[in-house]
Write an enzyme that holds these catalytic residues in place. Sequence first.
Site, PDB file in Angstrom:
ATOM      1  N   PRO A  32      37.971  32.657  30.968  1.00  0.00           N
ATOM      2  CA  PRO A  32      38.463  31.395  30.400  1.00  0.00           C
ATOM      3  C   PRO A  32      39.822  30.998  30.969  1.00  0.00           C
ATOM      4  CG  PRO A  32      37.732  32.909  28.682  1.00  0.00           C
ATOM      5  CD  PRO A  32      37.783  33.694  29.943  1.00  0.00           C
ATOM      6  N   SER A  33      40.048  29.690  31.028  1.00  0.00           N
ATOM      7  CA  SER A  33      41.340  29.143  31.441  1.00  0.00           C
ATOM      8  C   SER A  33      42.278  29.055  30.243  1.00  0.00           C
ATOM      9  CB  SER A  33      41.154  27.757  32.062  1.00  0.00           C
ATOM     10  OG  SER A  33      40.290  27.813  33.172  1.00  0.00           O
ATOM     11  N   GLN A  34      43.570  28.956  30.507  1.00  0.00           N
ATOM     12  CA  GLN A  34      44.606  28.874  29.469  1.00  0.00           C
ATOM     13  C   GLN A  34      44.452  29.988  28.441  1.00  0.00           C
ATOM     14  OE1 GLN A  34      44.648  24.815  27.872  1.00  0.00           O
ATOM     15  NE2 GLN A  34      46.268  24.317  29.323  1.00  0.00           N
ATOM     16  N   ALA A  35      44.151  31.190  28.947  1.00  0.00           N
ATOM     17  CA  ALA A  35      43.936  32.333  28.056  1.00  0.00           C
ATOM     18  C   ALA A  35      44.918  33.463  28.323  1.00  0.00           C
ATOM     19  CB  ALA A  35      42.502  32.843  28.204  1.00  0.00           C
ATOM     20  N   GLY A  36      45.748  33.355  29.371  1.00  0.00           N
ATOM     21  CA  GLY A  36      46.668  34.438  29.700  1.00  0.00           C
ATOM     22  C   GLY A  36      45.989  35.585  30.415  1.00  0.00           C
ATOM     23  N   ASP A  84      51.398  34.949  39.508  1.00  0.00           N
ATOM     24  CA  ASP A  84      50.522  36.101  39.277  1.00  0.00           C
ATOM     25  C   ASP A  84      49.654  36.456  40.476  1.00  0.00           C
ATOM     26  OD1 ASP A  84      51.475  36.395  36.711  1.00  0.00           O
ATOM     27  OD2 ASP A  84      49.757  35.442  35.737  1.00  0.00           O
ATOM     28  N   LYS A 111      43.066  39.908  34.130  1.00  0.00           N
ATOM     29  CA  LYS A 111      44.087  40.934  33.879  1.00  0.00           C
ATOM     30  C   LYS A 111      44.530  40.882  32.435  1.00  0.00           C
ATOM     31  CE  LYS A 111      47.708  37.868  33.641  1.00  0.00           C
ATOM     32  NZ  LYS A 111      48.514  37.614  32.422  1.00  0.00           N
ATOM     33  N   SER A 140      43.755  34.890  40.113  1.00  0.00           N
ATOM     34  CA  SER A 140      42.834  35.827  40.745  1.00  0.00           C
ATOM     35  C   SER A 140      41.895  35.110  41.703  1.00  0.00           C
ATOM     36  CB  SER A 140      42.034  36.557  39.674  1.00  0.00           C
ATOM     37  OG  SER A 140      41.236  37.570  40.232  1.00  0.00           O
TER      38      SER A 140
END
Length: 330
Positions: free
Chosen positions: A116-120, A158, A30, A126
């Site tokens: 990617p992780s820690q990317a917002g 989220d 997202k 999800s």
Amino acid sequence: MVALRPAEQRPAPLFVSTSSTAVALAAPAKLNLFLEVLGRRRDGYHELATLMVAIDWCDTLEISLGAEGERYLECEPAGSVPCGPENLVWRAAELLADRAGRKAAGWRMRLSKRVPSQAGLGGGSSDAAAALVGLQRLWKLALTNEELLAMGAAVGSDVPFFLAAPVGWCTGRGEVVAEERMACPLHFVVVCPPVGLATSRVYAAVKLPAVPRDGSGVREALRRGEVSALGECLFNRLQEPALELEPLLGRLHRRLAQAAPFGACLSGSGSALFALCRSRSEAVHVAEKFLRQQPADEPRSRVVVVQSLAPDRTCKEKSGGHHGSAHQAV
């Protein structure tokens, strides 16, 4: 390299294949087109108002029924994310089993990570939403939407959005989702730096506004399909502290803003940045220009051209690979 994702998609989570004993789902990322921090809450979270849009960049979660009491989660690429109880997929499965009286039911899952992780970008949330939806199907549970959303909120702020995607106006700590209308597909360039940002660090550094910014303009522009007006309304209160915490983000933001027609914006708490474009061809042009102008001393970022999900589209992303997607080397 600019990765071009397929345009034909529908809301999340997306069933790729189903049988009586196994399902595969695509779990999209997202973007936050607007994010205002309204204040701090007594429970330690922050009160938010944010407009989120799901995009056609997906992880894949495969779920099959296991032996009694079996718990197995495999993650690819190896080491990309934890594969134990700390993973939101595992937590979602355990919560659903507990509340549905299926503690003895076994499951096996394979998570193919692309987001990617820690990317917002909400990849973990999800994935958790996909686990809830997939196990509900396999266990033949007659849950209401309210029950499913409540479980999602218990797993992560989220997660409810991904149960109600593709577009939502989210309030509370992000778990209260009001569906929004989107008049036309949106095209973006997403830039993912080789560094991540911990959400807690960014929120700890945010400065609360005396007068919060109003999100009515961005919502109206989305409903009308006015891309230029939407671009002018892009906003994220977390952008300033994120750019201060990670100097590389400041460099990337300046370069992307210069290459894009409506500037650049941070997604969530970062570290991903995005630019809104008027068409897919314009997005490809912006991505190519951004990569062409990369300084020699700047670490290389991942650049992806994506489109917002549409309610009546079908996801082409297959499990186990990048089937249905095209990649363009620049």
